[in-house]
Design a protein around this motif. Structure first.
Motif, PDB file in Angstrom:
ATOM      1  N   TYR A   1      28.228   6.938   8.816  1.00  0.00           N
ATOM      2  CA  TYR A   1      27.027   6.597   8.490  1.00  0.00           C
ATOM      3  C   TYR A   1      26.740   5.255   8.928  1.00  0.00           C
ATOM      4  O   TYR A   1      27.460   4.279   8.792  1.00  0.00           O
ATOM      5  CB  TYR A   1      26.924   6.499   6.860  1.00  0.00           C
TER       6      TYR A   1
ATOM      7  N   SER B   1      18.097   4.185   3.239  1.00  0.00           N
ATOM      8  CA  SER B   1      19.149   4.818   2.229  1.00  0.00           C
ATOM      9  C   SER B   1      18.714   4.950   0.820  1.00  0.00           C
ATOM     10  O   SER B   1      17.522   4.038   0.485  1.00  0.00           O
ATOM     11  CB  SER B   1      20.245   4.168   2.461  1.00  0.00           C
ATOM     12  N   GLY B   2      19.436   5.561  -0.098  1.00  0.00           N
ATOM     13  CA  GLY B   2      18.872   5.457  -1.421  1.00  0.00           C
ATOM     14  C   GLY B   2      18.658   6.772  -2.211  1.00  0.00           C
ATOM     15  O   GLY B   2      18.922   7.806  -1.414  1.00  0.00           O
ATOM     16  N   GLN B   3      18.608   6.668  -3.552  1.00  0.00           N
ATOM     17  CA  GLN B   3      18.584   8.099  -4.109  1.00  0.00           C
ATOM     18  C   GLN B   3      17.447   8.950  -3.628  1.00  0.00           C
ATOM     19  O   GLN B   3      16.122   8.548  -3.587  1.00  0.00           O
ATOM     20  CB  GLN B   3      18.215   7.422  -5.771  1.00  0.00           C
ATOM     21  N   GLY B   4      17.790  10.271  -3.385  1.00  0.00           N
ATOM     22  CA  GLY B   4      16.956  11.289  -3.043  1.00  0.00           C
ATOM     23  C   GLY B   4      16.181  11.143  -1.706  1.00  0.00           C
ATOM     24  O   GLY B   4      15.264  11.844  -1.378  1.00  0.00           O
ATOM     25  N   ARG B   5      16.748  10.121  -0.884  1.00  0.00           N
ATOM     26  CA  ARG B   5      15.906  10.074   0.317  1.00  0.00           C
ATOM     27  C   ARG B   5      16.412  11.322   1.086  1.00  0.00           C
ATOM     28  O   ARG B   5      17.301  11.964   1.304  1.00  0.00           O
ATOM     29  CB  ARG B   5      16.495   8.784   1.135  1.00  0.00           C
ATOM     30  N   GLU B   6      15.223  11.785   2.106  1.00  0.00           N
ATOM     31  CA  GLU B   6      15.497  12.910   2.937  1.00  0.00           C
ATOM     32  C   GLU B   6      15.991  12.614   4.212  1.00  0.00           C
ATOM     33  O   GLU B   6      15.663  11.613   4.958  1.00  0.00           O
ATOM     34  CB  GLU B   6      14.135  13.652   3.099  1.00  0.00           C
ATOM     35  N   GLN B   7      16.998  13.585   4.311  1.00  0.00           N
ATOM     36  CA  GLN B   7      17.734  13.402   5.949  1.00  0.00           C
ATOM     37  C   GLN B   7      17.125  14.384   6.735  1.00  0.00           C
ATOM     38  O   GLN B   7      16.761  15.607   6.335  1.00  0.00           O
ATOM     39  CB  GLN B   7      19.150  13.767   5.546  1.00  0.00           C
TER      40      GLN B   7
END
Lengths: 110, 115
Positions: free
Chosen positions: B48, B98-104
């Motif tokens: 990452y 980055s962070g909670q629930g971010r879409e990749q």
């Protein structure tokens, strides 16, 4: 050992039938995501659930996050051939590193 | 706009050779991820990158694997002295933050076959 266990591994149904895919873990997640992957392509995000007990609907797809935030389910109503694909759940036990389940291969026959 | 692109789409190499896989993330995405997907399995985190921070290399399976990223642009994943167990699809993803629930957002992957 997978952090997230998905079941069933394979599912083949007739068009118009309903199906449910499960994603289970002994760990607590701050959020869970569901992706669909088609052959030769990367996964595409369908939904993110973040609150225990949350239910989200996306047309014929219903996603549920368990109260304890350890499990999730995906239910498809009146499945269509276009729903065919590999369904993956993913959770983030830390801030950015997603942990993926092994996936459920869904085949909807016309 | 353009999505995540990867090249080559397919690579066949002989055991012992080095290979280099390329990922072009979505412009403006600061986070970049590499995953490996073996047949019938889920995605295995490899590495990452986030902006100029030190990368998280904790998922790299051996010292034969390395990756670089220049700023917030292209990344390359290098596998030295390839082995047959390296055969898999290598997926790259990028996200805004980055962070909670971010879409990749995923690229189509590079299918590597080591003969």
């Amino acid at each position: 050992t997978q952090l997230l266990e998905q079941s069933p591994q394979f599912l083949s149904i007739q068009e118009g039938e309903n199906l449910t895919v499960y994603c289970n873990s002994s760990s607590v997640f701050s959020s869970l995501q569901w992706y669909r992957q088609e052959p030769g392509e990367g996964p595409v995000l369908l939904v993110t659930v973040v609150t225990g007990g949350e239910v989200k609907k996306l047309k014929r797809l219903t996603f549920q996050f368990g109260d304890a935030r350890k499990d999730s389910s995906l239910h498809i109503t009146a499945a269509q051939p276009g729903d065919t694909g590999l369904y993956l759940c993913a959770g983030d036990p830390n801030d950015y590193k997603l942990s993926f389940g092994a996936g459920t291969t869904v085949t909807v026959r016309a | 706009g353009a999505g995540v692109s990867q090249s080559p789409s397919n690579k066949v190499t002989e055991k012992g050779k080095d290979v280099e896989l390329r990922c072009d993330p979505i412009s403006g995405h600061t986070a970049l991820y590499w995953y490996r997907q073996r047949l019938g399995q889920g995605l295995e985190f490899l590495i990452y990158f986030q902006g100029n921070s030190a990368p998280d290399k904790s998922g790299l399976p051996s010292d034969r694997f390395s990756a670089e990223r220049t700023g917030e642009s292209v990344s390359t994943l290098t596998i030295q002295r390839t082995q047959q167990e390296d055969s898999a699809v290598y997926l790259c993803a990028s996200s805004l933050v980055s962070g909670q629930g971010r879409e990749q957002y995923f690229g189509p992957g590079t299918r590597l076959t080591v003969t």
